[in-house]
Design a protein around this motif. Sequence first.
Motif, mmCIF file in Angstrom:
data_model
loop_
_atom_site.group_PDB
_atom_site.id
_atom_site.type_symbol
_atom_site.label_atom_id
_atom_site.label_comp_id
_atom_site.label_asym_id
_atom_site.label_seq_id
_atom_site.Cartn_x
_atom_site.Cartn_y
_atom_site.Cartn_z
ATOM 1 N N VAL A 171 0.901 -1.217 -0.103
ATOM 2 C CA VAL A 171 0.091 -0.057 0.005
ATOM 3 C C VAL A 171 0.831 1.323 0.012
ATOM 4 O O VAL A 171 2.010 1.184 0.381
ATOM 5 N N ILE A 172 0.340 2.171 -0.396
ATOM 6 C CA ILE A 172 1.095 3.411 -0.599
ATOM 7 C C ILE A 172 1.301 4.314 0.658
ATOM 8 O O ILE A 172 2.423 5.027 0.847
ATOM 9 N N ALA A 219 3.094 -4.220 3.274
ATOM 10 C CA ALA A 219 4.447 -3.353 3.277
ATOM 11 C C ALA A 219 3.787 -2.136 2.944
ATOM 12 O O ALA A 219 2.924 -2.006 2.066
ATOM 13 N N ASN A 220 4.353 -1.202 3.724
ATOM 14 C CA ASN A 220 3.725 0.163 3.335
ATOM 15 C C ASN A 220 5.149 1.008 2.620
ATOM 16 O O ASN A 220 6.223 1.175 2.913
ATOM 17 N N SER A 221 4.736 1.490 1.358
ATOM 18 C CA SER A 221 5.766 2.340 0.533
ATOM 19 C C SER A 221 5.945 3.659 0.882
ATOM 20 O O SER A 221 6.827 4.441 0.174
ATOM 21 N N ASP A 222 4.890 4.256 1.922
ATOM 22 C CA ASP A 222 5.332 5.531 2.266
ATOM 23 C C ASP A 222 5.290 6.686 1.438
ATOM 24 O O ASP A 222 6.142 7.730 1.358
ATOM 25 N N LEU A 270 7.785 -4.581 -3.739
ATOM 26 C CA LEU A 270 7.103 -5.642 -4.779
ATOM 27 C C LEU A 270 8.410 -6.685 -5.174
ATOM 28 O O LEU A 270 8.196 -7.838 -5.398
ATOM 29 N N ASP A 271 9.543 -5.996 -5.325
ATOM 30 C CA ASP A 271 10.742 -6.960 -5.655
ATOM 31 C C ASP A 271 10.871 -7.803 -4.218
ATOM 32 O O ASP A 271 11.322 -9.078 -4.366
ATOM 33 N N PHE A 272 10.628 -7.524 -3.019
ATOM 34 C CA PHE A 272 10.849 -8.206 -1.825
ATOM 35 C C PHE A 272 9.994 -9.441 -1.923
ATOM 36 O O PHE A 272 10.561 -10.574 -1.655
#
Length: 343
Positions: free
Chosen positions: A66-67, A95-98, A108-110
Motif C-alpha cells: 500500500v502507498i 508493506a507500506n511504501s510511504d 514488490l521486489d521483496f
Amino acid sequence: MPSISDVARHAGVALGTVSNVLNHPAKVAPATLEKVQKAIAELGFVRNSNAQQLAAGRSRSVGLVVIDISNSLFVDIARGAQRHAAELGMNVLVANSDNRIDQQRADLDFFDEARVSGILLAPMEDASEDVARIRRHGRPTVMLNYDTGRGDCCQVLVDNEEVGYLAARHLIDIGRTSLAFVGGRDYLQPVALRRRGVRRAVAEAGGRVTLEEVPTENLDPPGGLRAAEGLVAKVRGGRLDGVIAVTDLLAMAIIQVFGAQGVDVPGDVAVMGCDHNSAAWGGMIPLTSVQMQGLDMGREGLRLLLAEIAAGPVGHEHVTTVLRPELVVRESTVGRAAALTQL
C-alpha cells in the motif's frame, strides 16, 4: 539458529521423529513427543515455514503493498484481506511504501524474491512496468483502488468519480453555491477522478453553483494549511461557502485554519473530505466524508487473487470489481443538531 538436525541430536531421536512432532504429533508416542518438545524449547528452535512451503512448490502467503498505511483506507484494505486469508489458513504480509515510488518497487521486489503466491497492490500512480515484471516471474497481481485501463490484471476499484460527485452533490443539496475543490495534482488517479466527479455535479447545477479549484503540492496537512490561508478572505467576503478537500487530512487542516481565523464551520463555510480517513475523525468538528469500502476491497482483492492462482495464467479471465462509495454526513457540513439525526 538451531536446525531440525540440532533438535534431533539434542533429543536423541531420528530426524523423521522431529518432523512428525512438527507436522503429525498424533503419530508420536507421548513420552517421545514431550522429549522433542523440550528440546525445541531449550534450543529455541523455530521452524522455517517459508522453506517448507517452497519445497512443496507453494506458499501460504500473499503480499500486500500500500502507498500509505497512515490512511485508514489502506488499513481497512489490509484488514479485509487478512480476515479472508485467516478463514483459508493463509497469511497476508503487508508493506507500506510511504508515498515513495522507489520504495513501492523495492517492496514488490521483496515479495517477488520471497516467492509469495501473489501480490495485492494499492498504488497512487501508474506501476504498469513493475507489475508486468512481477507477473512475468509468475507472480499474479491484483490492483486495488487504481484502474490500469488495460485489462491485463484483475482490479478492485472504488468509483472515485462518484466519490467527488457525492461530495459536491451533498454541498449543493444543503444550499451551498460557491464551492472550492482543494486537491493535489491530477497525476494521482484518485485525485483526477474525484475532481471530475465534482465538476460533473457542479455542471448539473446549471450555473447556479460556482467552482474554484485550488491545487496543492501534496495531500498532507501542510498542503491544507497553505490552501486554507488563501480561502479565509473569500469566506469572509461571501465568495465561498463550501469546501471539498480531496482527502480528509486536507479537510481537517483547512478546518484548523478556519477556526484559528474565526471562520465558523459549518455556519460560514461547510467543509468535507473524500476518503473517510479515521486519522481525521478526532477533531473538534466531526468531518463529513465519503466511505471508500476498504474492508470489501481487501476481501474481494484476495478472492480474485486466489482465483487466479488456482486457475493459472492460461485458464484465468481478468475481471474488474467496482465498489460503490457512500456519503457519511457529520457536523462539518450540517451542524451538530442535524448531524445527530444522521446517527
